[in-house]
Design an enzyme around this catalytic site. Structure first.
Site, PDB file in Angstrom:
ATOM      1  N   VAL A 171       2.649  -7.555  10.114  1.00 53.12           N
ATOM      2  CA  VAL A 171       1.738  -8.745  10.746  1.00 53.12           C
ATOM      3  C   VAL A 171       0.562  -8.756  10.984  1.00 53.12           C
ATOM      4  O   VAL A 171      -0.053  -9.722  11.155  1.00 53.12           O
ATOM      5  CB  VAL A 171       2.839  -9.075  12.064  1.00 53.12           C
ATOM      6  CG1 VAL A 171       4.038  -9.330  12.166  1.00 53.12           C
ATOM      7  CG2 VAL A 171       2.358  -7.773  13.074  1.00 53.12           C
ATOM      8  N   GLY A 230       0.913   0.591   1.173  1.00 54.53           N
ATOM      9  CA  GLY A 230       0.165  -0.763   0.417  1.00 54.53           C
ATOM     10  C   GLY A 230      -0.633  -1.771   1.415  1.00 54.53           C
ATOM     11  O   GLY A 230      -1.627  -2.488   0.854  1.00 54.53           O
ATOM     12  N   ILE A 231      -0.302  -2.112   2.701  1.00 56.03           N
ATOM     13  CA  ILE A 231      -0.812  -2.786   3.591  1.00 56.03           C
ATOM     14  C   ILE A 231      -1.936  -2.392   3.571  1.00 56.03           C
ATOM     15  O   ILE A 231      -3.349  -3.391   3.659  1.00 56.03           O
ATOM     16  CB  ILE A 231      -0.037  -2.737   4.900  1.00 56.03           C
ATOM     17  CG1 ILE A 231       1.370  -3.318   4.903  1.00 56.03           C
ATOM     18  CG2 ILE A 231      -0.822  -3.651   5.945  1.00 56.03           C
ATOM     19  CD1 ILE A 231       2.234  -3.234   5.982  1.00 56.03           C
ATOM     20  N   THR A 257      -0.967   7.063   0.899  1.00 55.50           N
ATOM     21  CA  THR A 257       0.039   7.874   1.661  1.00 55.50           C
ATOM     22  C   THR A 257       1.400   7.600   1.637  1.00 55.50           C
ATOM     23  O   THR A 257       2.235   8.260   2.452  1.00 55.50           O
ATOM     24  CB  THR A 257      -0.569   8.058   3.114  1.00 55.50           C
ATOM     25  OG1 THR A 257      -0.412   6.919   3.808  1.00 55.50           O
ATOM     26  CG2 THR A 257      -2.002   8.564   3.278  1.00 55.50           C
ATOM     27  N   LYS A 317      -4.954  -6.426  -7.724  1.00 56.41           N
ATOM     28  CA  LYS A 317      -4.502  -7.652  -6.929  1.00 56.41           C
ATOM     29  C   LYS A 317      -4.772  -7.057  -5.214  1.00 56.41           C
ATOM     30  O   LYS A 317      -4.326  -5.934  -5.073  1.00 56.41           O
ATOM     31  CB  LYS A 317      -3.589  -8.030  -6.698  1.00 56.41           C
ATOM     32  CG  LYS A 317      -2.986  -8.704  -8.170  1.00 56.41           C
ATOM     33  CD  LYS A 317      -1.640  -9.230  -8.280  1.00 56.41           C
ATOM     34  CE  LYS A 317      -0.671  -8.432  -7.942  1.00 56.41           C
ATOM     35  NZ  LYS A 317       0.818  -9.097  -8.421  1.00 56.41           N
ATOM     36  N   ASN A 338       0.669 -12.405   0.420  1.00 58.31           N
ATOM     37  CA  ASN A 338      -0.240 -11.979  -0.531  1.00 58.31           C
ATOM     38  C   ASN A 338      -0.750 -13.481  -0.808  1.00 58.31           C
ATOM     39  O   ASN A 338      -1.017 -13.753  -2.125  1.00 58.31           O
ATOM     40  CB  ASN A 338       0.083 -11.511  -1.438  1.00 58.31           C
ATOM     41  CG  ASN A 338       1.070 -10.030  -1.305  1.00 58.31           C
ATOM     42  OD1 ASN A 338       0.325  -9.554  -0.345  1.00 58.31           O
ATOM     43  ND2 ASN A 338       1.814  -9.713  -1.576  1.00 58.31           N
ATOM     44  N   GLU A 349      11.017   0.177  -5.257  1.00 56.28           N
ATOM     45  CA  GLU A 349       9.932  -0.130  -6.495  1.00 56.28           C
ATOM     46  C   GLU A 349      10.214   0.593  -7.727  1.00 56.28           C
ATOM     47  O   GLU A 349      10.183   0.257  -8.663  1.00 56.28           O
ATOM     48  CB  GLU A 349       8.625  -0.149  -5.769  1.00 56.28           C
ATOM     49  CG  GLU A 349       7.928  -1.155  -4.883  1.00 56.28           C
ATOM     50  CD  GLU A 349       7.635  -2.352  -5.565  1.00 56.28           C
ATOM     51  OE1 GLU A 349       7.789  -2.364  -6.914  1.00 56.28           O
ATOM     52  OE2 GLU A 349       7.209  -3.419  -4.966  1.00 56.28           O
ATOM     53  N   GLU A 384       6.992  -8.599 -10.724  1.00 60.70           N
ATOM     54  CA  GLU A 384       7.427  -9.547  -9.765  1.00 60.70           C
ATOM     55  C   GLU A 384       9.111  -9.345  -9.546  1.00 60.70           C
ATOM     56  O   GLU A 384       9.549 -10.204  -8.705  1.00 60.70           O
ATOM     57  CB  GLU A 384       6.890 -10.913  -9.856  1.00 60.70           C
ATOM     58  CG  GLU A 384       5.571 -10.807  -9.538  1.00 60.70           C
ATOM     59  CD  GLU A 384       5.054 -10.886  -8.089  1.00 60.70           C
ATOM     60  OE1 GLU A 384       5.635 -11.630  -7.385  1.00 60.70           O
ATOM     61  OE2 GLU A 384       4.204 -10.082  -7.731  1.00 60.70           O
ATOM     62  N   HIS A 439       8.859  -3.207   2.893  1.00 64.15           N
ATOM     63  CA  HIS A 439       8.735  -3.886   1.385  1.00 64.15           C
ATOM     64  C   HIS A 439       9.694  -3.590   0.284  1.00 64.15           C
ATOM     65  O   HIS A 439      10.335  -4.261  -0.265  1.00 64.15           O
ATOM     66  CB  HIS A 439       7.175  -3.729   0.620  1.00 64.15           C
ATOM     67  CG  HIS A 439       7.116  -4.425  -0.548  1.00 64.15           C
ATOM     68  ND1 HIS A 439       6.960  -5.733  -0.617  1.00 64.15           N
ATOM     69  CD2 HIS A 439       6.828  -3.576  -1.907  1.00 64.15           C
ATOM     70  CE1 HIS A 439       6.756  -6.099  -2.037  1.00 64.15           C
ATOM     71  NE2 HIS A 439       6.735  -4.562  -2.726  1.00 64.15           N
TER      72      HIS A 439
END
Length: 386
Positions: free
Chosen positions: A74, A105-106, A129, A142, A152, A184, A244, A263
């Site tokens: 958030v 990633g955030i 990390t 990106k 995003n 992922e 994607e 994610h």
């Protein structure tokens, strides 16, 4: 540290991967002779690694300052970037400063966007990390944050100068985050590098306990998978769009859950939805759906839309997917990455995308929705290690 040269068209940077290599990370940063090291991390990572890294930099490299933001999806928004920019400038940042993105990633996206905006662009170094960051987000140019309309949607493309990854930092991750990373990894195997599948199926652990050697193999294979599709597509607008896979529904689930679904966990469900959509359209067999479910389960991830997420909200956010515009679609359709078999991507002309009716996609989401009262899934309920 093992060095891999990451090349994307005319862009290249080194990716250094090791285990228990904190001193080498500091030494590599010190070689940049920054006027000030701006170490960006969330409040959780600050306690684990941020303060220590700043102290090491102050001792061996030069002036350093810790810039923190609240943890959680958030807070991945333009306001957070603005707040960090004000902190950086107040701390004396200039054009010779280096942004060190320390975290998942955030943080990588927040810090990457910050680096691209300060003085219209200063040096960015990623020190990831989390598993997702090490094998996915830091390998992309990106840099983007979320808007109220979806994930995003506000960002730019910006190249890191270097990636410095230490797998020892993964030992403090909650099982939830390790499982998210494996979502992922499964995507890379299914969509890009099916040669991984057999060994990956043997290496995956539902309890998320991985030996260093296994983790290094997983990261190295995933780095190779990403390089396979971005080498000639640095902006991920052509072949790179295959990255994607699972993200159309995955992002919608994340947004509908307001950060309660990690994610990679969202992507895992999104891949099963995509496989089911491909089957419904007559492009894939039930065996492909079964393979998706098998690998997702071995990674300890949930295979259905969690009970805490309203399928109606998911279907709403599907209409704001960030791949809109790549492909001419009727108003009642959205572009998706779909497979006919592992590594076999369906295409519309040169793009690895096909239009999918939103009504059919919605039926696939409904079919995977968890019944009311069902457990929300191990990937979100596992407590963090002490």
């Amino acid at each position: 540290m093992h060095v891999t040269a990451i090349t994307m068209e005319d862009t290249s940077f080194p990716y250094r991967l090791g285990t228990e290599c904190a001193e080498e990370i500091v030494a590599r940063l010190g070689e940049r002779a920054a006027s000030r090291y701006l170490v960006v991390c969330d409040t959780t990572v600050a306690a684990l690694y941020g303060r220590d890294l700043v102290a090491r930099l102050e001792k061996d490299a030069g002036p350093a300052v810790l810039l923190t933001h609240p943890a959680g999806e958030v807070h991945k928004r333009i306001g957070t970037v603005g707040d960090l920019a004000e902190q950086a400038l107040a701390a004396g940042a200039d054009r010779r400063s280096v942004v060190v993105a320390l975290g998942g990633g955030i943080t990588g996206n927040i810090a990457g966007l910050l680096a691209s905006l300060l003085f219209r662009g200063i040096t960015l170094v990623h020190v990831p990390t989390t598993v997702v960051a090490m094998l996915d987000s830091v390998l992309s140019l990106k840099q983007a944050v979320n808007a109220s309309f979806g994930k995003n949607l506000v960002g730019t493309f910006y190249q890191p100068a270097e990636v410095l990854a230490d797998t020892a930092m993964l030992r403090t991750l909650p099982a939830r985050e390790l499982r998210s990373g494996m979502g992922e990894v499964v995507k890379n195997a299914l969509a890009i590098r099916p040669s991984m599948i057999e060994r990956l199926a043997a290496e995956l652990r539902p309890d998320a306990r991985y030996e260093d050697a296994a983790m290094r193999w997983i990261i190295e294979e995933s780095v190779a998978a990403k390089a396979q599709v971005t080498g000639a597509d640095k902006h991920e607008r052509r072949d790179g769009l295959v990255l994607e896979y699972g993200h159309t529904t995955g992002h919608a689930i994340e947004h509908a859950a307001r950060g309660e679904v990690a994610h990679g966990a969202g992507v895992a469900i999104g891949m099963i939805v995509a496989a089911e959509v491909s089957r419904l359209l007559g492009h894939a067999s039930g065996d492909l759906v079964g393979l998706h479910r098998e690998l997702v389960a071995k990674a300890g991830l949930e295979g259905s839309v969690p009970a805490l997420v309203d399928p109606a909200d998911v279907k709403h956010w599907l209409t704001y997917d960030n791949k809109r515009g790549y492909l001419p679609c009727p108003p009642a359709a959205t572009p998706m990455v779909l497979l006919s078999a592992p590594g076999e991507v369906l295409r519309s002309g040169p793009l690895p995308l096909v239009p999918v009716p939103l009504e059919l996609l919605g039926r696939a989401v409904d079919a995977l929705a968890a019944p009311a009262g069902q457990s929300a899934g191990a990937e979100r309920l596992s407590p963090a290690p002490a």
